[in-house]
Design a protein around this motif. Structure first.
Motif, PDB file in Angstrom:
ATOM      1  N   GLY A   1     -65.281  37.451  24.833  1.00  0.00           N
ATOM      2  CA  GLY A   1     -66.512  37.189  25.589  1.00  0.00           C
ATOM      3  C   GLY A   1     -67.237  38.475  25.935  1.00  0.00           C
ATOM      4  O   GLY A   1     -66.664  39.554  25.869  1.00  0.00           O
ATOM      5  N   PRO A   2     -68.504  38.360  26.339  1.00  0.00           N
ATOM      6  CA  PRO A   2     -69.285  39.539  26.742  1.00  0.00           C
ATOM      7  C   PRO A   2     -68.868  39.976  28.145  1.00  0.00           C
ATOM      8  O   PRO A   2     -69.464  39.564  29.133  1.00  0.00           O
ATOM      9  CB  PRO A   2     -70.734  39.035  26.700  1.00  0.00           C
ATOM     10  CG  PRO A   2     -70.631  37.552  26.896  1.00  0.00           C
ATOM     11  CD  PRO A   2     -69.284  37.104  26.415  1.00  0.00           C
ATOM     12  N   GLN A   3     -67.827  40.805  28.217  1.00  0.00           N
ATOM     13  CA  GLN A   3     -67.166  41.071  29.502  1.00  0.00           C
ATOM     14  C   GLN A   3     -68.101  41.626  30.575  1.00  0.00           C
ATOM     15  O   GLN A   3     -68.023  41.251  31.727  1.00  0.00           O
ATOM     16  CB  GLN A   3     -65.976  42.008  29.301  1.00  0.00           C
ATOM     17  CG  GLN A   3     -65.264  42.318  30.611  1.00  0.00           C
ATOM     18  CD  GLN A   3     -63.860  42.806  30.446  1.00  0.00           C
ATOM     19  OE1 GLN A   3     -62.971  42.018  30.144  1.00  0.00           O
ATOM     20  NE2 GLN A   3     -63.629  44.086  30.626  1.00  0.00           N
ATOM     21  N   LYS A   4     -68.981  42.544  30.178  1.00  0.00           N
ATOM     22  CA  LYS A   4     -69.836  43.167  31.192  1.00  0.00           C
ATOM     23  C   LYS A   4     -70.731  42.112  31.852  1.00  0.00           C
ATOM     24  O   LYS A   4     -70.910  42.096  33.073  1.00  0.00           O
ATOM     25  CB  LYS A   4     -70.674  44.259  30.539  1.00  0.00           C
ATOM     26  CG  LYS A   4     -71.283  45.144  31.575  1.00  0.00           C
ATOM     27  CD  LYS A   4     -72.367  46.025  31.034  1.00  0.00           C
ATOM     28  CE  LYS A   4     -73.204  46.478  32.197  1.00  0.00           C
ATOM     29  NZ  LYS A   4     -74.576  46.665  31.889  1.00  0.00           N
ATOM     30  N   LYS A   5     -71.271  41.199  31.036  1.00  0.00           N
ATOM     31  CA  LYS A   5     -72.136  40.143  31.586  1.00  0.00           C
ATOM     32  C   LYS A   5     -71.320  39.180  32.452  1.00  0.00           C
ATOM     33  O   LYS A   5     -71.788  38.715  33.492  1.00  0.00           O
ATOM     34  CB  LYS A   5     -72.819  39.374  30.449  1.00  0.00           C
ATOM     35  CG  LYS A   5     -73.924  40.183  29.787  1.00  0.00           C
ATOM     36  CD  LYS A   5     -74.574  39.424  28.658  1.00  0.00           C
ATOM     37  CE  LYS A   5     -75.691  40.268  28.045  1.00  0.00           C
ATOM     38  NZ  LYS A   5     -75.885  39.950  26.628  1.00  0.00           N
ATOM     39  N   ILE A   6     -70.087  38.905  32.013  1.00  0.00           N
ATOM     40  CA  ILE A   6     -69.219  38.010  32.788  1.00  0.00           C
ATOM     41  C   ILE A   6     -68.952  38.619  34.173  1.00  0.00           C
ATOM     42  O   ILE A   6     -69.100  37.962  35.198  1.00  0.00           O
ATOM     43  CB  ILE A   6     -67.885  37.758  32.035  1.00  0.00           C
ATOM     44  CG1 ILE A   6     -68.136  36.925  30.762  1.00  0.00           C
ATOM     45  CG2 ILE A   6     -66.868  37.068  32.939  1.00  0.00           C
ATOM     46  CD1 ILE A   6     -66.965  36.887  29.788  1.00  0.00           C
ATOM     47  N   LEU A   7     -68.577  39.888  34.194  1.00  0.00           N
ATOM     48  CA  LEU A   7     -68.205  40.527  35.465  1.00  0.00           C
ATOM     49  C   LEU A   7     -69.389  40.700  36.405  1.00  0.00           C
ATOM     50  O   LEU A   7     -69.217  40.896  37.607  1.00  0.00           O
ATOM     51  CB  LEU A   7     -67.543  41.886  35.194  1.00  0.00           C
ATOM     52  CG  LEU A   7     -66.115  41.790  34.628  1.00  0.00           C
ATOM     53  CD1 LEU A   7     -65.652  43.140  34.101  1.00  0.00           C
ATOM     54  CD2 LEU A   7     -65.131  41.266  35.680  1.00  0.00           C
ATOM     55  N   ASN A   8     -70.593  40.655  35.869  1.00  0.00           N
ATOM     56  CA  ASN A   8     -71.782  40.756  36.717  1.00  0.00           C
ATOM     57  C   ASN A   8     -72.355  39.387  37.071  1.00  0.00           C
ATOM     58  O   ASN A   8     -73.414  39.292  37.678  1.00  0.00           O
ATOM     59  CB  ASN A   8     -72.840  41.622  36.032  1.00  0.00           C
ATOM     60  CG  ASN A   8     -72.542  43.100  36.219  1.00  0.00           C
ATOM     61  OD1 ASN A   8     -72.829  43.664  37.268  1.00  0.00           O
ATOM     62  ND2 ASN A   8     -71.917  43.717  35.226  1.00  0.00           N
TER      63      ASN A   8
END
Length: 444
Positions: A326-333
């Motif tokens: 998954g797109p981790q940076k977008k998930i964490l934000n």
């Protein structure tokens, strides 16, 4: 003063490729010219996914490749074999490639080489050709400071000449640094060859006075006083809109997150390399079912794109969503995320800090244990998980710690403060921004 032209070489694993792509994008935004050198195999794999490198073409980054010397069917997760093959085959090809690149663009010849760890030989080649050189260290500054302290650790009788601990238990490199278990030093768990390789590499990278680091002074101040060559330029993902990957990103998880309440989802990911034991995998699955919260779980496909672990029969996963990548940076934000169950690899740690998300720490190898100490003991933005008498982290422990973490207002508050403090470094006039400008001036 000409425009610097950087030739950048990452070691071909995602944890090295991504920070160097981030740095390349930032250097390109500053008007520098970038030629990005991948191994043929890594390049092909990066381009096979939807998040391929084509999207970077417009950013002024040019991609070139060299073979790593292995056959297509060879196992590139065997890093010892991969490193040896690269070191045997690529050094003889690099000078010709540089000559060819310079001949094709006489007005913009390569001026500086940037490598990640394990590619120190390329710095030597560049040095012999009269080029400047720099290292981008993709892990924490502390882990490089530990490697830089090998002579001291040997002299003080903490490790022997094979890197094995003589002194069992915890040590402190400097009074304000977290305690480190000698069982978890960065080279531990490997053999003497690996340790010797580390020692040699540390000697080789002393050729350059620039050890760039994806960190900030606020996060690990003491590490920078131990190794003066270390220069923090992080967080590198701050200006990032693109992230390369060896797997197709499943972006349906973002739409799924949009439907969840704020701070209601537990995000679980162990990065691009970590492997969880099959029994532990089953216990984790049951633990996620056992939660009173929704979960988003990244279960990475194995190399042949099959899922390598079996889910237990009683696992129904109805409260969660499982994706291969998954797109981790977008998930964490994303506002729906309540906490991050992480292996504490440095890139994930930095992304979690920049997302302002509390951590549930599950370190598996090497420097991840030191990163966990920073998260739990120094920054106080997370809690650790404890193993039971069978060496497993139980479903009850997972549930108990998730509840403890999401109920802790202090941790939430500190996580948001740390996010702000960290991102300030890359704002205009910030510490990391100034360091980067100094680096570009030096490269000119």
């Amino acid at each position: 003063m000409g425009i610097p032209h950087f030739l950048v070489l990452p070691y071909p694993v995602l944890g090295h490729v991504n920070p160097l792509i981030h740095l390349s994008q930032i250097l390109a935004e500053h008007g520098c010219k970038i030629t990005f050198l991948n191994t043929e195999f890594s390049h092909k794999r990066l381009n096979a996914t939807g998040a391929g490198l084509d999207s970077l073409k417009g950013s002024g980054i040019r991609f070139v490749t060299l073979p790593d010397g292995l056959d297509p069917e060879d196992d590139r997760t065997d890093l010892k074999k991969l490193s040896l093959s690269i070191k045997t085959n690529m050094p003889s090809m690099l000078p010709n490639l540089i000559q060819h690149l310079n001949a094709s663009d006489v007005n913009n010849k390569i001026t500086c080489i940037i490598v990640t760890m394990s590619l120190g030989w390329a710095l030597k080649i560049g040095h012999n050709l009269g080029l400047k050189g720099a290292l981008l260290w993709p892990a924490s500054a502390t882990s490089l400071a530990v490697c830089d302290s090998i002579p001291r650790l040997t002299h003080d009788g903490i490790i022997d000449s094979s890197g094995l601990p003589i002194k069992k238990g915890e040590i402190q490199l400097s009074p304000n640094m977290p305690m480190m278990n000698t069982e978890n030093l960065p080279w531990r768990g490997k053999d003497k060859l690996y340790f010797d390789y580390h020692v040699k590499e540390m000697q080789t990278i002393k050729i350059t006075e620039w050890w760039l680091c994806n960190s900030t002074y606020d996060l690990e101040p003491e590490a920078f006083s131990i190794s003066p060559s270390l220069v923090p330029i992080g967080p590198l993902m701050a200006s990032d809109s693109n992230k390369s990957s060896y797997w197709e990103e499943d972006t349906t998880c973002l739409e799924w997150l949009d439907q969840q309440l704020p701070h209601s989802v537990v995000y679980v990911s162990f990065g691009s390399m970590a492997v969880v034991d099959p029994n532990q995998f089953k216990e984790l699955a049951l633990g996620l079912d056992f939660l009173e919260k929704h979960f988003l779980w990244v279960v990475r496909p194995s190399n042949d794109n099959k899922v390598s672990n079996a889910y237990p029969d009683e696992f129904h996963g109805s409260k969660g969503k499982i994706v291969g990548w998954g797109p981790q940076k977008k998930i964490l934000n994303h506002p729906a995320i309540a906490c991050f169950i992480s292996h504490c690899g440095w890139n994930s740690t930095m992304e979690g800090v920049c997302g302002g998300v509390p951590f549930l720490c599950w370190p598996l190898v090497k420097d991840q244990f030191v990163n966990k100490s920073y998260i739990c003991d120094v920054w106080k933005v997370g809690v650790g998980l404890d193993k039971n008498e069978n060496g497993l982290i139980s479903k009850g422990e997972i549930r108990k710690k998730v509840e403890q973490l999401v109920g802790d207002e202090g941790i939430k508050e500190r996580s948001l403060k740390l996010k702000e403090l960290t991102l300030n470094n890359v704002a205009e006039g910030g510490h990391s921004s100034k360091n980067l400008e100094n680096f570009i001036s030096w490269a000119r």
